[in-house]
Scaffold this active site. Structure first.
Site, short mmCIF file in Angstrom:
data_model
loop_
_atom_site.label_atom_id
_atom_site.label_comp_id
_atom_site.label_asym_id
_atom_site.label_seq_id
_atom_site.Cartn_x
_atom_site.Cartn_y
_atom_site.Cartn_z
N ARG A 1 8.75 -4.78 -5.30
CA ARG A 1 7.80 -3.67 -5.42
C ARG A 1 8.60 -2.38 -5.27
O ARG A 1 9.31 -2.20 -4.28
CB ARG A 1 6.73 -3.79 -4.32
CG ARG A 1 5.75 -2.63 -4.23
CD ARG A 1 4.86 -2.57 -5.46
NE ARG A 1 3.74 -1.64 -5.29
CZ ARG A 1 3.82 -0.33 -5.49
NH1 ARG A 1 4.96 0.24 -5.82
NH2 ARG A 1 2.73 0.43 -5.31
N GLU B 1 -3.08 0.43 -12.45
CA GLU B 1 -3.25 -1.03 -12.47
C GLU B 1 -3.45 -1.54 -13.90
O GLU B 1 -4.06 -0.87 -14.73
CB GLU B 1 -4.50 -1.42 -11.67
CG GLU B 1 -4.48 -1.01 -10.21
CD GLU B 1 -3.46 -1.79 -9.40
OE1 GLU B 1 -3.16 -2.94 -9.75
OE2 GLU B 1 -2.94 -1.21 -8.42
N ARG C 1 6.42 -9.10 -0.74
CA ARG C 1 7.28 -8.59 -1.81
C ARG C 1 8.43 -7.78 -1.21
O ARG C 1 8.27 -7.16 -0.15
CB ARG C 1 6.46 -7.70 -2.75
CG ARG C 1 5.32 -8.45 -3.43
CD ARG C 1 4.51 -7.55 -4.31
NE ARG C 1 3.90 -6.45 -3.58
CZ ARG C 1 3.01 -5.61 -4.12
NH1 ARG C 1 2.66 -5.73 -5.38
NH2 ARG C 1 2.47 -4.64 -3.39
#
Ligand SMILES: [Zn+2]
Length: 228
Positions: free
Chosen positions: A61, A69, A111
């Site tokens: 990330r 999104e 992440r």
């Protein structure tokens, strides 16, 4: 050349080795990019405008940014979500990248949090902002490159690139939190909790972004208001 001559010639070269290594190390050290410390990873998938998957399976990330999104099961894609993914693909897919970390190495989804660089020196997080495919999303304590990213965002906003294109909004009132760098609708429960010292009022969403604040996920739905 007899054996002794050959031996002395070879040993002469070997004696240079420490000097060669020292030169490589120092040149890296002086340029601020230690050459010997870099590790490169292959990007096998691009999930969206701020998340990638490496060949070793790690999900990365990008730190300091948030891209619109793309569509999920129950959620519609936000404007520029797919454009951001596509642009991220052109930057990193099937390429080798270098990772730079900040204070926290992982987020709550497991992440890896990183600043991503290409071997030509391109700073991927920054380029996504610069092109208007993401906005600044600062989160303590990972603030190493906040100022660089905010400068890029202001460039993108001034040039009306990507998500900043065709921007229209009516004046309203938003509450910013100096500490969290988020802004809220006045009705938001989180907004109401901001202490007097940390509260800042914005009359346009644009101004909040310009100052480096990001929309609250709860009251602003993480989205950016754009007519396009
Ligand atoms: Zn809120």
């Amino acid at each position: 050349m007899n054996k002794i001559e050959r031996f002395s010639k070879v040993s002469k070269y070997i004696s240079y080795l420490p000097l060669i290594f020292l030169t490589i190390f120092l040149s890296g050290f002086l340029s601020g990019r230690p050459l010997l410390a870099h590790e490169w990873y292959y990007v096998k998938r691009v999930n969206d405008g701020d998340t990638i998957v490496l060949a070793d399976g790690r999900h990365i990330r990008y730190i300091g940014i948030n891209a619109p999104e793309i569509g999920h099961k129950n959620k519609k894609a936000e404007p520029f979500g797919y454009a951001a993914k596509k642009y991220n693909k052109t930057l990193v897919l099937s390429k080798m990248v270098r990772l730079e970390f900040d204070k926290q190495t992982h987020d709550r989804y497991g992440r890896t949090l990183a600043y991503v660089f290409l071997n030509n020196g391109v700073f991927v997080n920054k380029v996504m902002i610069e092109k208007g495919y993401a906005y600044c999303l600062f989160r303590r304590p990972n603030n190493k490159h906040d100022q660089v990213l905010l400068k890029s965002q202001r460039n993108a906003m001034s040039a009306k690139r990507g998500i900043w294109r065709n921007w229209k909004e009516k004046k309203a009132r938003y509450w910013g939190n100096r500490r969290s760098k988020r802004f809220h609708e006045p009705t938001c429960a989180f907004g109401k909790k901001i202490t007097i010292e940390n509260k800042i009022v914005f009359i346009r969403i644009w101004d909040a972004f310009w100052a480096g604040y990001a929309p609250c996920k709860k009251c602003m739905a993480g989205g950016v208001r754009i007519d396009d």
